[in-house]
Design a protein around this motif. Sequence first.
Motif, mmCIF file in Angstrom:
data_model
loop_
_atom_site.group_PDB
_atom_site.id
_atom_site.type_symbol
_atom_site.label_atom_id
_atom_site.label_comp_id
_atom_site.label_asym_id
_atom_site.label_seq_id
_atom_site.Cartn_x
_atom_site.Cartn_y
_atom_site.Cartn_z
ATOM 1 N N GLY A 192 -6.872 -7.478 5.801
ATOM 2 C CA GLY A 192 -8.079 -6.141 5.450
ATOM 3 C C GLY A 192 -7.475 -5.114 5.761
ATOM 4 O O GLY A 192 -6.865 -4.917 7.044
ATOM 5 N N VAL A 193 -7.612 -3.949 4.977
ATOM 6 C CA VAL A 193 -6.341 -2.388 5.596
ATOM 7 C C VAL A 193 -7.891 -1.812 5.934
ATOM 8 O O VAL A 193 -8.792 -1.819 6.258
ATOM 9 C CB VAL A 193 -5.717 -2.002 4.305
ATOM 10 C CG1 VAL A 193 -5.171 -0.700 4.615
ATOM 11 C CG2 VAL A 193 -5.180 -3.285 3.952
ATOM 12 N N GLY A 194 -7.088 -1.346 7.543
ATOM 13 C CA GLY A 194 -7.516 -0.627 8.084
ATOM 14 C C GLY A 194 -8.474 -1.750 9.401
ATOM 15 O O GLY A 194 -9.757 -1.370 10.023
ATOM 16 N N LEU A 238 1.931 -3.801 6.267
ATOM 17 C CA LEU A 238 3.067 -4.124 5.446
ATOM 18 C C LEU A 238 2.786 -3.418 3.807
ATOM 19 O O LEU A 238 1.933 -4.049 3.181
ATOM 20 C CB LEU A 238 3.782 -4.682 5.963
ATOM 21 C CG LEU A 238 3.651 -5.849 6.297
ATOM 22 C CD1 LEU A 238 3.761 -6.602 4.593
ATOM 23 C CD2 LEU A 238 4.412 -6.959 6.620
ATOM 24 N N THR A 239 3.985 -3.774 3.549
ATOM 25 C CA THR A 239 3.797 -3.206 2.309
ATOM 26 C C THR A 239 4.404 -4.547 0.953
ATOM 27 O O THR A 239 5.931 -4.694 1.288
ATOM 28 C CB THR A 239 3.641 -1.704 1.763
ATOM 29 O OG1 THR A 239 2.799 -1.115 2.003
ATOM 30 C CG2 THR A 239 3.186 -1.707 0.038
ATOM 31 N N VAL A 240 4.035 -5.088 0.132
ATOM 32 C CA VAL A 240 4.738 -5.703 -0.707
ATOM 33 C C VAL A 240 4.546 -5.134 -1.798
ATOM 34 O O VAL A 240 3.899 -4.464 -2.538
ATOM 35 C CB VAL A 240 3.848 -6.958 -1.047
ATOM 36 C CG1 VAL A 240 4.404 -7.806 -1.636
ATOM 37 C CG2 VAL A 240 4.145 -7.682 0.934
ATOM 38 N N ALA A 241 6.524 -4.584 -2.699
ATOM 39 C CA ALA A 241 7.100 -4.228 -3.860
ATOM 40 C C ALA A 241 6.613 -5.322 -4.528
ATOM 41 O O ALA A 241 7.305 -6.378 -4.593
ATOM 42 C CB ALA A 241 7.480 -3.530 -3.681
ATOM 43 N N ILE A 282 -6.883 -7.788 -0.480
ATOM 44 C CA ILE A 282 -4.966 -6.943 -0.335
ATOM 45 C C ILE A 282 -5.725 -5.833 -0.875
ATOM 46 O O ILE A 282 -6.451 -5.719 -1.743
ATOM 47 C CB ILE A 282 -4.148 -7.606 -1.155
ATOM 48 C CG1 ILE A 282 -4.887 -8.373 -2.349
ATOM 49 C CG2 ILE A 282 -3.616 -8.479 0.239
ATOM 50 C CD1 ILE A 282 -4.045 -9.699 -2.978
ATOM 51 N N TRP A 283 -4.607 -4.488 -1.156
ATOM 52 C CA TRP A 283 -4.894 -3.496 -1.457
ATOM 53 C C TRP A 283 -4.510 -3.288 -2.582
ATOM 54 O O TRP A 283 -2.966 -3.774 -2.177
ATOM 55 C CB TRP A 283 -5.265 -2.263 -0.599
ATOM 56 C CG TRP A 283 -6.005 -1.829 0.199
ATOM 57 C CD1 TRP A 283 -7.636 -2.463 0.307
ATOM 58 C CD2 TRP A 283 -6.904 -1.129 0.970
ATOM 59 N NE1 TRP A 283 -8.475 -2.377 1.118
ATOM 60 C CE2 TRP A 283 -7.650 -0.872 1.280
ATOM 61 C CE3 TRP A 283 -6.533 0.533 1.791
ATOM 62 C CZ2 TRP A 283 -8.730 0.013 2.434
ATOM 63 C CZ3 TRP A 283 -6.627 2.039 1.644
ATOM 64 C CH2 TRP A 283 -8.297 0.967 2.423
ATOM 65 N N PHE A 325 0.877 -4.729 -3.329
ATOM 66 C CA PHE A 325 0.058 -4.295 -2.368
ATOM 67 C C PHE A 325 0.207 -3.980 -0.673
ATOM 68 O O PHE A 325 1.008 -3.954 -0.562
ATOM 69 C CB PHE A 325 -0.830 -6.262 -2.134
ATOM 70 C CG PHE A 325 -0.504 -6.644 -3.825
ATOM 71 C CD1 PHE A 325 -1.853 -6.177 -4.196
ATOM 72 C CD2 PHE A 325 0.056 -8.021 -4.075
ATOM 73 C CE1 PHE A 325 -1.874 -7.099 -5.015
ATOM 74 C CE2 PHE A 325 0.130 -8.371 -4.514
ATOM 75 C CZ PHE A 325 -1.130 -7.810 -6.147
ATOM 76 N N ILE A 326 -1.143 -3.319 -0.570
ATOM 77 C CA ILE A 326 -1.348 -3.429 0.822
ATOM 78 C C ILE A 326 -1.732 -4.202 1.819
ATOM 79 O O ILE A 326 -2.633 -4.719 1.268
ATOM 80 C CB ILE A 326 -1.818 -1.412 1.195
ATOM 81 C CG1 ILE A 326 -1.341 -0.916 0.547
ATOM 82 C CG2 ILE A 326 -1.831 -2.252 3.250
ATOM 83 C CD1 ILE A 326 -2.284 0.742 0.495
ATOM 84 N N LEU A 327 -1.217 -4.477 2.757
ATOM 85 C CA LEU A 327 -1.625 -5.911 3.754
ATOM 86 C C LEU A 327 -1.754 -5.267 5.508
ATOM 87 O O LEU A 327 -0.895 -5.393 5.478
ATOM 88 C CB LEU A 327 -0.844 -6.922 2.906
ATOM 89 C CG LEU A 327 -0.179 -7.974 2.024
ATOM 90 C CD1 LEU A 327 0.773 -9.411 2.328
ATOM 91 C CD2 LEU A 327 -0.811 -8.719 0.757
ATOM 92 N N GLY A 328 -2.853 -5.004 5.546
ATOM 93 C CA GLY A 328 -3.222 -5.348 7.164
ATOM 94 C C GLY A 328 -3.177 -6.658 7.169
ATOM 95 O O GLY A 328 -3.731 -7.497 7.149
ATOM 96 N N PHE A 329 -2.590 -5.993 9.077
ATOM 97 C CA PHE A 329 -2.824 -7.674 9.604
ATOM 98 C C PHE A 329 -3.204 -7.448 11.145
ATOM 99 O O PHE A 329 -3.332 -8.546 11.659
ATOM 100 C CB PHE A 329 -1.283 -7.696 10.277
ATOM 101 C CG PHE A 329 -0.167 -7.229 9.988
ATOM 102 C CD1 PHE A 329 -0.562 -6.723 11.673
ATOM 103 C CD2 PHE A 329 0.941 -6.434 9.333
ATOM 104 C CE1 PHE A 329 1.286 -5.451 12.337
ATOM 105 C CE2 PHE A 329 1.433 -5.252 9.523
ATOM 106 C CZ PHE A 329 1.419 -4.769 11.153
#
Length: 483
Positions: free
Chosen positions: A126-128, A417-420, A441-442, A457-461
């Motif tokens: 979850g981001v944020g 972090l972001t995964v392209a 994932i966003w 994707f943007i992956l919140g950790f």
Amino acid sequence: MITVDRKAPKALHRQIYDAYRTTIVDGRLRPGQRLPSSRILASELSISRFPVLNAYNQLLAEGYFESRVGAGTIVSRSLPDQPIASAATGAKRASALSGPRPVSRRSSILPPFERATWLQGWGAFGVGQVACDQFPLQIWSYLVARRSRNMDAKSFHYGESTGSMVLRETIASYLRTARALHCEAEQVAIVSGSQQALEISARLLLDPGSAVWMEEPGYSLARDVFVLTGCHLVPVPVDNEGLDVAAGIKRHRKARAAFVTPSHQFPLGVTMSASRRFQLLDWAQNTGSWIIEDDYDSEYRYESLPIPSLQGLDASARVLYIGTFSKVLFPSLRLGYVVVPLDLVDRFLSIRRAMDIGPPTFFQDVLADFISEGHFARHVRRMRVLYRERRSVLADCISNELGSRVEVLGGEAGMHLTVALPNGSRDVEIAKNAARQNLWIWPLSPSYLGKVSRPGFILGFGSTAVVDIPPAVRKLHRLLGAK
Ligand SMILES: Cc1ncc(COP(=O)(O)O)c(C=O)c1O
């Protein structure tokens, strides 16, 4: 909701009975809702208690009311949750909607409110989301209790539009030392998170039609604020040094402002290089433009010391600096701050006062205690260690599980972090499927104003424990179509 007319031919108890029955039937009073005691209602209506008791007894006998020991009288919980007369009231409402219902042009600039699937749940990535279970809740609760015990008459009055002086001084001193800002407490305004900071800054600096440089890809909630202001958004690409200032100048040299996240670009995670910072400041100085610096998560930096703010390099007072406690403490606190150039402080505050007068005072005081008694610094230190571990486990798992199929960007700071993904990948569709499997994932695509040059994707950790990371990455792998 209940009124009576003493002069009406209908008996008082019947008027009360009818009024309650109608409000329950059309759904304005819902099952379980508490009702005033007969004594209170009689006194509010300035009538004797007998007609009220009569009406209540009738409603109890017919099953509209229920009497609960210790909880007084409530609307019967055995009634359906939906309004009993929904069909009838629905028709009535539809006919009420048929006349002209003019609304502002502004209200339809943004698409209708819709909660994207990937924003709705609570689970891996979850981001944020922050590590709430690691928050020093006992200390916080103690400080809350202490503040509420010591409330006095002053605590009930309006606070200052700027926010509390004690908190502003605490923040100013923190920013000078931790973020290398040039600021005094009188330039700091407390706001309800970055989002309000952006809204006030937009009203202060921009007119309908003003051009604003936006990082591409960028933070969509900032974009929404500028769109609502009627601004002309100019997407400026972000490369591995941050915002490409030369490209911005080529696209629209005389933009009124630039919105940037230089410490940790959202969403790509790049840190703006020193040379780009100076180019951006030079541009602002030469064209008389403003820079809005959103420094939302810079407390957490893993490979090097925190990068000093852009505001700290600004010799011509052209930067409005925005910070928030959403990442470093927790987002429901809704507290953030803006450091405003001195000459703009009064205008900023006039706008702020017209919007909501000022920030609620209670949690500002609790927060000031939390910071001044050393808990904030301790919490940040602990979280930096925790997030560093989560980040490196996540990066390792991605590299082991997904290998060269994806590129990992920007894990040096913050909580995501972001995964392209390869061009053409359908990140929105994958994110929707992922949400069904409790992976939040966003997708990167909605972060673009123009053509999507890089899906991903943007992956919140922040809220994902180390043990939960490997199975979540395996799930992601399956979603991407394991080969
Ligand atoms: C770029 C950026 N700025 C600011 C915030 C925080 O916003 P707020 O302070 O309104 O909670 C976020 C949260 O995700 C963000 O991604």
